[in-house]
Design an enzyme around this catalytic site. Structure first.
Site, PDB file in Angstrom:
ATOM      1  N   ASP A 234       0.659  -1.181   0.126  1.00 41.68           N
ATOM      2  CA  ASP A 234      -0.091   0.009  -0.069  1.00 41.68           C
ATOM      3  C   ASP A 234       0.865   1.353   0.216  1.00 41.68           C
ATOM      4  O   ASP A 234       0.477   2.308   0.467  1.00 41.68           O
ATOM      5  CB  ASP A 234      -0.916   0.007   1.115  1.00 41.68           C
ATOM      6  CG  ASP A 234      -1.909  -1.064   1.206  1.00 41.68           C
ATOM      7  OD1 ASP A 234      -2.317  -1.709   0.026  1.00 41.68           O
ATOM      8  OD2 ASP A 234      -2.283  -1.580   2.328  1.00 41.68           O
ATOM      9  N   GLU A 235       2.000   1.162  -0.604  1.00 41.52           N
ATOM     10  CA  GLU A 235       2.817   2.259  -0.782  1.00 41.52           C
ATOM     11  C   GLU A 235       3.156   2.904  -1.992  1.00 41.52           C
ATOM     12  O   GLU A 235       4.208   3.625  -2.508  1.00 41.52           O
ATOM     13  CB  GLU A 235       4.245   2.161   0.118  1.00 41.52           C
ATOM     14  CG  GLU A 235       4.248   1.969   1.405  1.00 41.52           C
ATOM     15  CD  GLU A 235       4.126   3.162   2.300  1.00 41.52           C
ATOM     16  OE1 GLU A 235       4.066   4.103   1.809  1.00 41.52           O
ATOM     17  OE2 GLU A 235       4.016   3.223   3.660  1.00 41.52           O
TER      18      GLU A 235
END
Length: 290
Positions: A234-235
């Site tokens: 999720d980066e």
């Protein structure tokens, strides 16, 4: 523009390169020499790192040029400025593989938007670690692949996914609530051509059950984030986000329900902008020329 030749072929040129003087002049001069008319032009100069981004939608007027002749003629311009560039026929559909688990709302939204022509995509396959959505996918006339994933079979399953990507000549992979963490090897193979939807307004509330985390914090908005996939969970670089207002009366289930529409909209926007050549990767962020 002379609109008398309404059947003139249209193209989209996207490019980025180090910032210097004369780029716009060189590109517009090239199009003039090729007998082309500019229909839309967007550009951005990222001054902190001296990098230039441009997207031009143009038509070939008079003696229509071809994609091949335009590409060949543009090479000297691109080499002069050190450009990373792509030229495509306007409206060309990108070949897309959708990956999904059990939540079907983003899948259904993409299937519908593709079916009515709202998205410039050709969904060439859907892969899932569960068989639940085989019926609706095949109703749309799209091949469905059930690829179960366990801790013991993860490597084999990812090999099967890569075979699908290569065999179907996939240009973009869309993780439409695919609830599996991809390995570093798979994310490297799909670098810059895999989009994920996270059911939260990143960078807040990463990982599992973000709406429950949001409820625990008493948030007043919830949302969704569409981003490119990379090795960090999720980066990845963010492409699109959507939010909706909520209040203290919303429980976790109500937050989940409120967030569904934001997930669909953020993901469809990201897919459309990517496939229209509007998204440029710039390190861990994106430039979106809309």
């Amino acid at each position: 523009m002379d609109t008398s030749n309404s059947s003139a072929p249209e193209y989209v040129l996207t490019l980025d390169c180090p910032e210097t003087r004369g780029i716009v002049h060189a590109v517009s001069g090239f199009l003039l020499e090729q007998g082309c008319d500019i229909l839309e032009s967007k550009q951005f100069d990222s001054q902190p790192d001296d990098h230039f981004f441009m997207r031009i939608h143009f038509a070939s007027a008079g003696d229509p040029a071809t994609l091949e002749s335009l590409s060949d003629a543009f090479v000297p311009v691109a080499e002069k400025f050190g450009m990373h560039w792509e030229l495509r026929r306007q409206g060309t559909k990108r070949r897309v593989l959708i990956m999904v688990s059990k939540f079907e709302h983003c899948l259904n939204d993409l299937l519908f938007r593709a079916r009515i022509g709202e998205l410039p995509i050709d969904i060439v396959g859907v892969a899932s670690n569960h068989p639940d959505h085989q019926g609706i996918v095949e109703w749309h006339g799209i091949p469905f692949s059930h690829i179960p994933v366990t801790a013991e079979t993860k490597a084999v399953a990812e090999d099967e996914l890569l075979k699908l990507v290569d065999g179907l000549d996939v240009e973009l992979v869309v993780l439409a609530r695919y609830m599996q963490v991809l390995s570093d090897n798979l994310t490297r193979r799909l670098d810059g051509r895999a989009i994920n939807i996270h059911h939260s307004f990143l960078p807040s509330f990463k990982g599992a059950k973000p709406y429950h985390q949001a409820h625990a914090r008493g948030v007043k908005t919830v949302g969704a984030t569409a981003h490119y996939v990379n090795a960090e969970l999720d980066e990845g670089p963010i492409i699109a986000q959507q939010v909706v207002e909520v209040d203290h009366t919303y429980g976790p289930d109500e937050l989940v329900a409120a967030g569904r529409d934001t997930e669909c909209k953020a993901l469809s926007n990201a897919v459309r902008w990517h496939c229209e050549g509007r998204v440029f990767l710039q390190g861990n962020r994106t430039v979106v020329l809309r």
